[in-house]
Design an enzyme around this catalytic site. Structure first.
Site, mmCIF file in Angstrom:
data_model
loop_
_atom_site.group_PDB
_atom_site.id
_atom_site.type_symbol
_atom_site.label_atom_id
_atom_site.label_comp_id
_atom_site.label_asym_id
_atom_site.label_seq_id
_atom_site.Cartn_x
_atom_site.Cartn_y
_atom_site.Cartn_z
ATOM 1 N N ALA A 1 0.526 -0.988 0.196
ATOM 2 C CA ALA A 1 -0.022 -0.055 -0.101
ATOM 3 C C ALA A 1 1.148 1.507 -0.442
ATOM 4 O O ALA A 1 1.875 1.186 0.139
ATOM 5 C CB ALA A 1 -0.496 0.182 1.054
ATOM 6 N N GLN B 1 -6.534 -5.053 -6.857
ATOM 7 C CA GLN B 1 -7.200 -5.801 -5.451
ATOM 8 C C GLN B 1 -7.953 -4.923 -4.085
ATOM 9 O O GLN B 1 -8.046 -3.630 -4.340
ATOM 10 C CB GLN B 1 -5.933 -5.963 -4.516
ATOM 11 C CG GLN B 1 -6.259 -7.356 -3.214
ATOM 12 C CD GLN B 1 -4.695 -6.936 -2.799
ATOM 13 O OE1 GLN B 1 -4.205 -6.647 -1.364
ATOM 14 N NE2 GLN B 1 -4.158 -7.872 -2.670
ATOM 15 N N CYS C 1 -4.320 -9.209 4.699
ATOM 16 C CA CYS C 1 -3.889 -7.649 5.441
ATOM 17 C C CYS C 1 -3.885 -7.255 6.770
ATOM 18 O O CYS C 1 -5.082 -7.825 7.582
ATOM 19 C CB CYS C 1 -3.994 -6.507 5.017
ATOM 20 S SG CYS C 1 -3.487 -4.987 5.729
ATOM 21 N N LYS D 1 -5.521 -13.557 -1.963
ATOM 22 C CA LYS D 1 -3.827 -13.583 -1.217
ATOM 23 C C LYS D 1 -4.039 -13.741 -0.284
ATOM 24 O O LYS D 1 -5.094 -12.755 0.586
ATOM 25 C CB LYS D 1 -3.230 -11.831 -1.667
ATOM 26 C CG LYS D 1 -2.382 -11.614 -1.066
ATOM 27 C CD LYS D 1 -0.986 -12.424 -1.720
ATOM 28 C CE LYS D 1 0.557 -12.243 -0.626
ATOM 29 N NZ LYS D 1 0.446 -10.485 -0.679
ATOM 30 N N ASN E 1 4.847 -16.472 -1.724
ATOM 31 C CA ASN E 1 5.204 -15.430 -2.062
ATOM 32 C C ASN E 1 5.797 -15.450 -0.068
ATOM 33 O O ASN E 1 5.473 -16.050 0.805
ATOM 34 C CB ASN E 1 4.123 -14.089 -1.472
ATOM 35 C CG ASN E 1 4.351 -12.677 -1.238
ATOM 36 O OD1 ASN E 1 3.514 -12.031 -0.373
ATOM 37 N ND2 ASN E 1 5.290 -12.104 -1.631
ATOM 38 N N ASP F 1 9.979 -13.641 1.478
ATOM 39 C CA ASP F 1 11.302 -13.223 1.246
ATOM 40 C C ASP F 1 12.010 -13.901 0.217
ATOM 41 O O ASP F 1 12.808 -14.298 -0.155
ATOM 42 C CB ASP F 1 11.783 -14.406 2.266
ATOM 43 C CG ASP F 1 11.477 -14.416 3.724
ATOM 44 O OD1 ASP F 1 11.011 -12.982 4.021
ATOM 45 O OD2 ASP F 1 11.597 -14.670 4.872
ATOM 46 N N GLY G 1 7.671 -8.838 -4.123
ATOM 47 C CA GLY G 1 6.980 -7.717 -3.296
ATOM 48 C C GLY G 1 8.658 -6.304 -2.799
ATOM 49 O O GLY G 1 9.168 -5.468 -3.624
ATOM 50 N N ARG G 2 9.110 -6.727 -1.793
ATOM 51 C CA ARG G 2 9.988 -5.640 -1.527
ATOM 52 C C ARG G 2 10.991 -5.466 -1.915
ATOM 53 O O ARG G 2 11.936 -4.607 -2.205
ATOM 54 C CB ARG G 2 10.324 -5.712 0.342
ATOM 55 C CG ARG G 2 8.917 -5.954 1.268
ATOM 56 C CD ARG G 2 9.170 -5.488 2.773
ATOM 57 N NE ARG G 2 8.710 -7.028 2.935
ATOM 58 C CZ ARG G 2 9.552 -8.298 4.049
ATOM 59 N NH1 ARG G 2 9.085 -7.069 5.015
ATOM 60 N NH2 ARG G 2 9.279 -9.254 4.237
#
Length: 312
Positions: free
Chosen positions: A2, A54, A85, A124, A185, A187, A209-210
């Site tokens: 987000a 999403q 979330c 998700k 998903n 790491d 992601g990160r």
């Protein structure tokens, strides 16, 4: 992601090889109330496609109506339901990860949405609420029975937030009982880890992601590694800054210069990560107010690095 995966970020990810990009999650109530900020978040640039949009919510009625709005009024390719979330303001509304405690609700909500729209519906989720309430296998069965076309699983519980280590063993077990594609998903920070996840746990795809923050090259490198077994070289400092500025320019086109520069300060820190001597530059970036000042700081830093390399 987000506050991060806006069209400017997503388009860069797409250009660097992402097979599917996902928009920021949006509230079902925000859509139904026609909140201006929420509706802006539904914008999809055709160049991003295929794209998953999403939504989240705790009420079947509002979630279905929001999904129908997305189905009928956006050019997204997929409607994704967030049930992962961990943020308290979301779970207090019986949304997000709160669903993980009730497989029956997972089925009911997914089934209601999938029956009400034409676009494919995906979900998700996380492993569970906490270590004592890991219902991932039941939730996967419920989601796919309800009509989910694919399921993305983050290998942490809600109580873990984003701490600790993702448990891929559970993702692997979920894949074994799944009848729809499973996207793993958690790491995945190197191309080698992505390949290991696919080869060892059998997932159909991995979600990054990160690791892609300020580093879309990781997406390109992963695609190339999966296809050829070879790792492309790391980008030069100037290339990193060029993409950072492209990111800023695209964000300016969407949000205006003042807001874009403010939001890009954190992104710049991610782009600068790993570049020697970038600490003072990050502080200077945080004081910039314009696109020109932003660029002057970054390119001055790059020129310093290039001079240092020439002197070695």
């Amino acid at each position: 992601m987000a506050g991060v995966t806006n069209p400017a970020f997503r388009l860069i990810a797409k250009e660097f090889g992402a097979g599917l990009v996902c928009a920021e999650m949006v509230s079902d109530k925000g859509i139904l109330l026609e909140n201006a900020r929420t509706l802006r978040m539904l914008y999809v640039d055709e160049r991003e496609k295929p794209l998953s949009l999403q939504i989240f919510g705790g009420s079947k009625d509002t979630l279905v109506r929001a999904a129908q709005y997305v189905d009928q009024n956006t050019n997204a390719d997929i409607i994704d339901i967030n049930m992962g979330c961990p943020v308290p303001k979301v779970t207090k509304c019986e949304a997000g990860a709160k669903w993980l405690l009730d497989p029956d609700k997972v089925y009911e909500m997914v089934n209601a949405v999938s029956q009400a729209v034409d676009k494919p519906v995906t979900v998700k989720m996380r492993l569970g609420w906490d270590d004592d309430h890991i219902y991932i296998l039941d939730n996967v069965r419920a989601a796919q029975s309800g009509g989910a076309a694919a399921i993305a699983i983050h290998g942490r519980t809600r109580s873990q937030q984003y701490e600790g280590t993702a448990n891929w063993e559970w993702i692997g077990e979920a894949k074994k009982i799944a009848t729809v594609p499973i996207i793993g998903n958690g790491d995945i920070s190197t191309p080698q880890e992505a390949k290991h996840a696919i080869d060892h746990y059998g997932v159909d795809a991995v979600m990054i992601g990160r690791a892609a923050l300020g580093n879309p090259w990781m997406l390109y490198q992963t695609v190339q590694y999966l296809e050829t077994g070879e790792l492309p070289p790391e980008p030069a400092a100037r290339e990193k800054i060029d993409i950072c500025m492209l990111h800023l320019d695209r964000l300016i086109a969407i949000k205006g210069e003042v807001t874009a520069v403010r939001e890009m300060r954190q992104h710049a820190a991610w782009y600068l990560k790993g570049l020697k001597g970038s600490g003072p530059v990050r502080k200077q970036i945080n004081e910039t107010e314009s696109r020109d000042a932003f660029g002057i700081v970054l390119y001055h830093f790059v020129e310093q690095l290039e001079r240092q390399m020439q002197e070695v």
